[in-house]
Motif scaffolding. Structure first.
Motif, PDB file in Angstrom:
ATOM      1  N   CYS A  25      -3.975  19.943  -4.085  1.00 26.97           N
ATOM      2  CA  CYS A  25      -2.936  19.002  -3.679  1.00 26.97           C
ATOM      3  C   CYS A  25      -1.549  19.630  -3.778  1.00 26.97           C
ATOM      4  CB  CYS A  25      -2.992  17.740  -4.538  1.00 26.97           C
ATOM      5  SG  CYS A  25      -4.418  16.681  -4.221  1.00 26.97           S
ATOM      6  N   ARG A  28      -1.077  21.840  -0.992  1.00 30.05           N
ATOM      7  CA  ARG A  28      -1.301  21.117   0.246  1.00 30.05           C
ATOM      8  C   ARG A  28      -2.478  21.650   1.059  1.00 30.05           C
ATOM      9  NH1 ARG A  28       1.281  17.218   0.462  1.00 30.05           N
ATOM     10  NH2 ARG A  28       0.685  16.779   2.625  1.00 30.05           N
ATOM     11  N   TYR A 140       0.546  14.420  -3.078  1.00 32.48           N
ATOM     12  CA  TYR A 140      -0.026  14.873  -1.812  1.00 32.48           C
ATOM     13  C   TYR A 140       0.252  13.860  -0.700  1.00 32.48           C
ATOM     14  CZ  TYR A 140      -3.485  16.651   1.497  1.00 32.48           C
ATOM     15  OH  TYR A 140      -4.117  17.151   2.619  1.00 32.48           O
ATOM     16  N   GLY A 143       3.599  13.984   0.814  1.00 35.39           N
ATOM     17  CA  GLY A 143       3.931  15.207   1.544  1.00 35.39           C
ATOM     18  C   GLY A 143       4.662  16.239   0.717  1.00 35.39           C
ATOM     19  N   THR A 147       4.423  24.832   0.328  1.00 33.62           N
ATOM     20  CA  THR A 147       3.888  25.229   1.625  1.00 33.62           C
ATOM     21  C   THR A 147       4.379  26.640   1.948  1.00 33.62           C
ATOM     22  OG1 THR A 147       5.759  24.189   2.766  1.00 33.62           O
ATOM     23  CG2 THR A 147       3.758  22.877   2.510  1.00 33.62           C
TER      24      THR A 147
END
Length: 208
Positions: A25, A28, A140, A143, A147
């Motif tokens: 999570c 991502r 998660y 968002g 990343t």
């Protein structure tokens, strides 16, 4: 018959799966997609961990093995670049340790309260896991998390590095356990290594 091995397996598996869930999570990735593969790795690892901690007093080795296997798992099965896999695993372990330490001190007061009571230990594992599932799923859904441009961080020789790492892991563990004269324990790592090798080869063919 003592229930301790069964309870250890249940609560340790919940705890370790919550670590997997947290890392997926936080970075991502889709945790459901690889859940059964994670369980396949976690169950024999926790059984081995129980034997190393309780029968052989090798708790530090058990923790190191778990870190290495997680790094290989995220690289071969989840298909993270190896640099992300190492970062995710190490950062995940640090965050997990901080969360668990906070619960340990705030609820139980000290580490000795955990070490001297199996029940307290199992409660701590369950509390930590529950928090991880709820909090990081919320993160998660919102968002949030880390990343990266995955392909830019992937090495051209990454598949070779992965294969060497898996083989070195199996050989290193086998040698260690051989000199400790606990040959039967080597068998626990053979299916894990075979499983990871299968996914590393599968990944290599997909990249061709």
């Amino acid at each position: 018959m003592s229930l301790e091995p069964i309870l250890f397996m249940i609560f340790s598996s919940i705890e370790t799966f919550s670590l997997y869930f947290m890392i997926m999570c936080l970075f991502r990735f889709k945790w459901k997609k690889h859940a059964w593969q994670a369980l396949f790795i976690i169950l024999p690892l926790n059984l081995q961990s129980y034997l190393l901690r309780n029968d052989l007093d090798m708790g530090n080795i058990a923790s190191l093995v778990l870190i290495i296997v997680f790094i290989i798992f995220f690289t071969s099965v989840v298909k993270m670049p190896i640099i992300i896999s190492m970062m995710a695993t190490i950062l995940g372990f640090i965050i997990f340790a901080l969360i668990q330490s906070a619960f340990m001190l705030s609820i139980f007061g000290s580490q000795s309260a955990i070490e001297n009571s199996h029940i307290n230990g199992y409660l701590l594992q369950l509390i930590t896991a529950t928090f991880n599932f709820l909090f990081f799923y919320f993160i998660y859904l919102k968002g949030k998390g880390f990343t990266f441009d995955i392909e830019k961080l992937r090495f051209k020789i990454e598949d070779i590095i992965l294969l060497v790492l898996i083989i070195a892991f199996l050989l290193g563990i086998s040698v260690l356990l051989y000199f400790k004269e606990i040959y039967l324990h080597i068998l626990f790592f053979v299916p894990i290594s075979a499983f990871l090798l299968y996914y590393s080869r599968k990944r290599e063919h997909e990249n061709d």
